[in-house]
Design an enzyme around this catalytic site. Structure first.
Site, PDB file in Angstrom:
ATOM      1  N   LEU A  78       0.839  -1.215   0.000  1.00  0.00           N
ATOM      2  CA  LEU A  78       0.000   0.000   0.000  1.00  0.00           C
ATOM      3  C   LEU A  78       0.871   1.261   0.000  1.00  0.00           C
ATOM      4  N   ASP A  85       5.411  -6.073   2.766  1.00  0.00           N
ATOM      5  CA  ASP A  85       6.440  -5.671   1.803  1.00  0.00           C
ATOM      6  C   ASP A  85       7.082  -6.911   1.172  1.00  0.00           C
ATOM      7  N   ALA A 132       5.721  -3.402  -7.786  1.00  0.00           N
ATOM      8  CA  ALA A 132       6.870  -2.644  -8.298  1.00  0.00           C
ATOM      9  C   ALA A 132       6.617  -1.167  -8.091  1.00  0.00           C
ATOM     10  N   THR A 152       7.923  -5.374 -18.401  1.00  0.00           N
ATOM     11  CA  THR A 152       7.544  -4.281 -19.285  1.00  0.00           C
ATOM     12  C   THR A 152       8.339  -4.298 -20.593  1.00  0.00           C
ATOM     13  N   ASP A 153       7.755  -3.687 -21.619  1.00  0.00           N
ATOM     14  CA  ASP A 153       8.483  -3.553 -22.891  1.00  0.00           C
ATOM     15  C   ASP A 153       9.641  -2.552 -22.784  1.00  0.00           C
ATOM     16  N   GLU A 154       9.634  -1.719 -21.723  1.00  0.00           N
ATOM     17  CA  GLU A 154      10.641  -0.658 -21.623  1.00  0.00           C
ATOM     18  C   GLU A 154      12.056  -1.211 -21.470  1.00  0.00           C
ATOM     19  N   TYR A 196      13.805   3.325 -13.933  1.00  0.00           N
ATOM     20  CA  TYR A 196      12.716   2.345 -13.852  1.00  0.00           C
ATOM     21  C   TYR A 196      13.005   1.131 -14.737  1.00  0.00           C
ATOM     22  N   SER A 204      15.789  -1.041 -13.562  1.00  0.00           N
ATOM     23  CA  SER A 204      15.452  -1.884 -12.401  1.00  0.00           C
ATOM     24  C   SER A 204      14.581  -3.064 -12.831  1.00  0.00           C
ATOM     25  N   LYS A 205      13.680  -2.839 -13.805  1.00  0.00           N
ATOM     26  CA  LYS A 205      12.850  -3.956 -14.289  1.00  0.00           C
ATOM     27  C   LYS A 205      13.729  -4.941 -15.087  1.00  0.00           C
ATOM     28  N   ASN A 234      -0.389  -0.093 -20.506  1.00  0.00           N
ATOM     29  CA  ASN A 234      -1.784  -0.430 -20.177  1.00  0.00           C
ATOM     30  C   ASN A 234      -2.580   0.835 -19.917  1.00  0.00           C
ATOM     31  N   ARG A 288      10.753  14.791 -20.923  1.00  0.00           N
ATOM     32  CA  ARG A 288      11.282  13.886 -19.882  1.00  0.00           C
ATOM     33  C   ARG A 288      12.755  13.599 -20.217  1.00  0.00           C
TER      34      ARG A 288
HETATM   35  P1  NAD Z   1       1.190   0.467  -9.786  1.00  0.00           P
HETATM   36  O1  NAD Z   1       2.279   1.439  -9.453  1.00  0.00           O
HETATM   37  O2  NAD Z   1      -0.164   0.980 -10.107  1.00  0.00           O
HETATM   38  O3  NAD Z   1       1.013  -0.579  -8.589  1.00  0.00           O
HETATM   39  C1  NAD Z   1       2.105  -1.156  -7.934  1.00  0.00           C
HETATM   40  C2  NAD Z   1       1.567  -1.880  -6.695  1.00  0.00           C
HETATM   41  O4  NAD Z   1       2.690  -2.500  -6.039  1.00  0.00           O
HETATM   42  C3  NAD Z   1       0.913  -0.948  -5.679  1.00  0.00           C
HETATM   43  O5  NAD Z   1      -0.277  -1.525  -5.201  1.00  0.00           O
HETATM   44  C4  NAD Z   1       1.959  -0.836  -4.571  1.00  0.00           C
HETATM   45  O6  NAD Z   1       1.385  -0.592  -3.288  1.00  0.00           O
HETATM   46  C5  NAD Z   1       2.623  -2.197  -4.648  1.00  0.00           C
HETATM   47  N1  NAD Z   1       4.004  -2.173  -4.114  1.00  0.00           N
HETATM   48  C6  NAD Z   1       4.978  -1.285  -4.385  1.00  0.00           C
HETATM   49  N2  NAD Z   1       6.082  -1.575  -3.688  1.00  0.00           N
HETATM   50  C7  NAD Z   1       5.809  -2.692  -2.963  1.00  0.00           C
HETATM   51  C8  NAD Z   1       6.558  -3.492  -2.064  1.00  0.00           C
HETATM   52  N3  NAD Z   1       7.831  -3.191  -1.742  1.00  0.00           N
HETATM   53  N4  NAD Z   1       5.960  -4.569  -1.520  1.00  0.00           N
HETATM   54  C9  NAD Z   1       4.659  -4.888  -1.824  1.00  0.00           C
HETATM   55  N5  NAD Z   1       3.903  -4.160  -2.669  1.00  0.00           N
HETATM   56  C10 NAD Z   1       4.476  -3.073  -3.224  1.00  0.00           C
HETATM   57  O7  NAD Z   1       1.787  -0.408 -10.982  1.00  0.00           O
HETATM   58  P2  NAD Z   1       1.038  -1.051 -12.239  1.00  0.00           P
HETATM   59  O8  NAD Z   1       0.972  -0.045 -13.314  1.00  0.00           O
HETATM   60  O9  NAD Z   1      -0.165  -1.754 -11.780  1.00  0.00           O
HETATM   61  O10 NAD Z   1       2.140  -2.112 -12.677  1.00  0.00           O
HETATM   62  C11 NAD Z   1       2.146  -3.424 -12.124  1.00  0.00           C
HETATM   63  C12 NAD Z   1       3.300  -4.207 -12.734  1.00  0.00           C
HETATM   64  O11 NAD Z   1       3.147  -4.268 -14.144  1.00  0.00           O
HETATM   65  C13 NAD Z   1       4.669  -3.592 -12.471  1.00  0.00           C
HETATM   66  O12 NAD Z   1       5.582  -4.636 -12.240  1.00  0.00           O
HETATM   67  C14 NAD Z   1       5.005  -2.875 -13.781  1.00  0.00           C
HETATM   68  O13 NAD Z   1       6.391  -2.813 -13.978  1.00  0.00           O
HETATM   69  C15 NAD Z   1       4.323  -3.775 -14.780  1.00  0.00           C
HETATM   70  N6  NAD Z   1       3.875  -3.145 -16.038  1.00  0.00           N
HETATM   71  C16 NAD Z   1       3.089  -2.018 -16.000  1.00  0.00           C
HETATM   72  C17 NAD Z   1       2.614  -1.490 -17.194  1.00  0.00           C
HETATM   73  C18 NAD Z   1       1.727  -0.263 -17.220  1.00  0.00           C
HETATM   74  O14 NAD Z   1       1.420   0.253 -18.302  1.00  0.00           O
HETATM   75  N7  NAD Z   1       1.238   0.236 -16.081  1.00  0.00           N
HETATM   76  C19 NAD Z   1       2.954  -2.089 -18.413  1.00  0.00           C
HETATM   77  C20 NAD Z   1       3.776  -3.231 -18.404  1.00  0.00           C
HETATM   78  C21 NAD Z   1       4.214  -3.752 -17.212  1.00  0.00           C
HETATM   79  O1  DAU Z   2       5.587   0.596 -21.682  1.00  0.00           O
HETATM   80  C1  DAU Z   2       5.131   0.072 -20.465  1.00  0.00           C
HETATM   81  C2  DAU Z   2       5.278   1.106 -19.381  1.00  0.00           C
HETATM   82  O2  DAU Z   2       4.247   2.064 -19.599  1.00  0.00           O
HETATM   83  C3  DAU Z   2       5.186   0.541 -17.973  1.00  0.00           C
HETATM   84  O3  DAU Z   2       6.271  -0.333 -17.762  1.00  0.00           O
HETATM   85  C4  DAU Z   2       5.209   1.662 -16.928  1.00  0.00           C
HETATM   86  O4  DAU Z   2       5.026   1.118 -15.636  1.00  0.00           O
HETATM   87  C5  DAU Z   2       4.084   2.612 -17.246  1.00  0.00           C
HETATM   88  O5  DAU Z   2       4.114   3.705 -16.348  1.00  0.00           O
HETATM   89  C6  DAU Z   2       4.192   3.126 -18.678  1.00  0.00           C
HETATM   90  O6  DAU Z   2       5.365   3.968 -18.827  1.00  0.00           O
HETATM   91  P1  DAU Z   2       5.326   5.325 -19.672  1.00  0.00           P
HETATM   92  O7  DAU Z   2       6.438   6.182 -19.226  1.00  0.00           O
HETATM   93  O8  DAU Z   2       5.216   5.032 -21.137  1.00  0.00           O
HETATM   94  O9  DAU Z   2       3.880   5.894 -19.166  1.00  0.00           O
HETATM   95  P2  DAU Z   2       3.388   7.357 -18.848  1.00  0.00           P
HETATM   96  O10 DAU Z   2       1.886   7.286 -18.747  1.00  0.00           O
HETATM   97  O11 DAU Z   2       4.123   7.972 -17.721  1.00  0.00           O
HETATM   98  O12 DAU Z   2       3.742   8.170 -20.163  1.00  0.00           O
HETATM   99  C7  DAU Z   2       3.219   7.796 -21.435  1.00  0.00           C
HETATM  100  C8  DAU Z   2       3.826   8.742 -22.450  1.00  0.00           C
HETATM  101  O13 DAU Z   2       3.278  10.056 -22.240  1.00  0.00           O
HETATM  102  C9  DAU Z   2       5.326   8.904 -22.343  1.00  0.00           C
HETATM  103  O14 DAU Z   2       5.867   9.041 -23.635  1.00  0.00           O
HETATM  104  C10 DAU Z   2       5.504  10.187 -21.547  1.00  0.00           C
HETATM  105  C11 DAU Z   2       4.296  11.010 -21.960  1.00  0.00           C
HETATM  106  N1  DAU Z   2       3.768  11.922 -20.939  1.00  0.00           N
HETATM  107  C12 DAU Z   2       3.533  11.433 -19.676  1.00  0.00           C
HETATM  108  C13 DAU Z   2       3.043  12.251 -18.682  1.00  0.00           C
HETATM  109  C14 DAU Z   2       2.813  11.711 -17.293  1.00  0.00           C
HETATM  110  C15 DAU Z   2       3.461  13.241 -21.261  1.00  0.00           C
HETATM  111  O15 DAU Z   2       3.645  13.683 -22.424  1.00  0.00           O
HETATM  112  N2  DAU Z   2       2.962  14.037 -20.273  1.00  0.00           N
HETATM  113  C16 DAU Z   2       2.760  13.621 -18.997  1.00  0.00           C
HETATM  114  O16 DAU Z   2       2.347  14.442 -18.130  1.00  0.00           O
END
Ligand code: NAD
Ligand code: DAU
Length: 352
Positions: free
Chosen positions: A33, A57, A81, A132-134, A158, A161-162, A188, A289
């Site tokens: 949380l 944790d 994460a 992640t694709d990153e 980020y 670390s992934k 997503n 960024r």
């Molecule tokens: P999020 O930041 O919304 O949620 C992360 C969750 O992990 C939170 O509920 C947080 O409380 C929990 N958490 C953080 N540190 C913790 C710890 N030390 N111990 C236990 N719980 C902990 O992230 P998300 O967007 O839901 O992403 C989930 C996973 O999917 C991540 O591994 C991320 O790298 C991966 N991912 C995300 C996306 C995306 O677009 N959001 C895309 C591809 C992969």
């Molecule tokens: O590709 C998968 C990844 O997608 C996940 O692994 C990450 O956890 C998730 O956060 C996401 O990363 P991005 O950096 O792509 O997502 P974000 O929504 O932060 O940004 C999407 C794009 O928009 C990116 O090119 C940065 C840009 N952006 C983002 C913000 C927050 C803006 O132009 N303005 C903004 O204020």
């Protein structure tokens, strides 16, 4: 049962809700949380005995050992994460702790647990790592989409670390035989997405009449996937995936950021018209960024071919559902916009 880490966050909560809507197998949900985790995302499961929530944790080895011994999960699905690239630029330390040390701790606990199993339970056990694709780095305009054999070239704290966590998962399989799978998914979007990320931030800011910040020239490309399609891909990997394999997950849906922002403005104009004209009047180009990756694209043919997975949503259906969800859940947005959220907005945007 299965153990899910990070099941109170955006994708984890969607995964837990979908899992319990489609099957009866209980979920043990371990989440620290942090600012990104929210019990409200799981409120519809209150009183459901199939959902056991543990506030803890993933770096706490004693806790994980106890949970594995007590609940004997047949699989671990590891979402937990630190997930926001901009936060990793401002403060990378927590990303190393949770994403690297946390994954290491879970792998070691899983290994000890798995080695103590026998027969069918040992053969059936799975550790699924959500990545992640990153990790693959940035593509040029004409480069082919990322396949599972693309070299790792992470560019942000980020993604580094992934990438490290992916390497640990691979090594624990190769060296110790731990049965693992990994998915590398594209961006997503959907319900419960924390409004620090592009799509929910734009919706929340537009409705509040605030500037819609577009980094740099807005021509960076991301490959968007509706969150429940990511969840169905993970279920397919758990059900049918091969131990040791990596699966790329994506929606064949590359879009420049500025197109996403304009699409959101047009949908909001239709569903909740802007009294001052069009929400697009709020679009504001701001400083880029640092180290911003230009383009991501996922080649999802392996998971389609081998596991028969396909996304159910198109971008058009998914983004309309998403905007409608945010319009219906403005109380949820208000609750997560705490003082800490406002501090983050100040830190990330004030000097841009
Ligand atoms: P999020 O930041 O919304 O949620 C992360 C969750 O992990 C939170 O509920 C947080 O409380 C929990 N958490 C953080 N540190 C913790 C710890 N030390 N111990 C236990 N719980 C902990 O992230 P998300 O967007 O839901 O992403 C989930 C996973 O999917 C991540 O591994 C991320 O790298 C991966 N991912 C995300 C996306 C995306 O677009 N959001 C895309 C591809 C992969
Ligand atoms: O590709 C998968 C990844 O997608 C996940 O692994 C990450 O956890 C998730 O956060 C996401 O990363 P991005 O950096 O792509 O997502 P974000 O929504 O932060 O940004 C999407 C794009 O928009 C990116 O090119 C940065 C840009 N952006 C983002 C913000 C927050 C803006 O132009 N303005 C903004 O204020």
């Amino acid at each position: 049962m299965i153990l899910v880490t990070g099941g109170a966050g955006f994708i984890g909560a969607n995964f837990v809700l979908d899992w319990l809507a489609t099957r009866d197998e209980p979920v043990l949900n371990l989440d620290a949380l942090t600012y990104a985790g929210n019990r409200e995302n799981l409120a519809s499961l209150d009183g459901d005995a199939r959902h056991v929530f543990v506030h803890g944790d993933i770096c706490d080895r004693a806790l994980i050992d106890r949970l594995l011994a007590e609940h004997q999960p047949r699989a671990i699905v590891h979402f937990a994460a630190e997930s926001h690239v901009d936060r990793s630029i401002h403060g990378p330390g927590e990303f190393m702790r949770t994403n690297v040390e946390g994954t290491f701790t879970l792998l070691e606990a899983a290994r000890a647990h798995w080695q103590g199993l026998d027969g069918d339970a040992k053969a059936a056990f799975r550790f699924h790592h959500v990545s992640t694709d990153e990790v693959y780095g940035s593509l040029g305009p004409n480069d082919p989409a990322f396949t599972e054999t693309k070299t790792y070239e992470p560019n942000s704290p980020y993604s580094a670390s992934k990438a490290a966590s992916d390497h640990l998962v691979r090594a624990w399989h190769h060296t110790y035989g731990l049965p693992v799978t990994t998915s590398n998914c594209s961006n997503n979007y959907g319900p419960y997405h924390f409004p620090e990320k592009l799509i929910p931030l734009i919706i929340a800011n537009a409705l509040a009449g605030k500037p819609l910040p577009v980094y740099g020239d807005g021509q960076q490309i991301r490959d968007w996937l509706y969150v429940t399609d990511h969840c169905s891909a993970i279920r397919a990997i758990l059900d049918k995936g091969t131990s040791g394999e990596v699966y790329n997950v994506g929606g064949w849906n590359e879009k420049p950021n500025i197109d996403i922002v304009k699409t959101l403005c047009a949908l909001l104009d239709e569903l909740q018209p802007d009294p001052a004209g069009s929400y697009s009047r709020l679009i504001t180009y701001v400083a880029d960024r640092p180290g911003h990756d230009r383009r991501y694209a996922i080649d999802a043919r392996k998971i389609e071919r081998e596991l028969g997975w396909r996304p159910a949503e198109t971008f058009e259906t998914g983004i309309r559902k998403t905007v409608a969800w945010y319009l219906e859940h403005q109380d949820w947005v208000a609750h997560v916009q705490s003082g800490a959220y406002r501090e983050w907005v100040e830190k990330n945007y004030a000097a841009r």
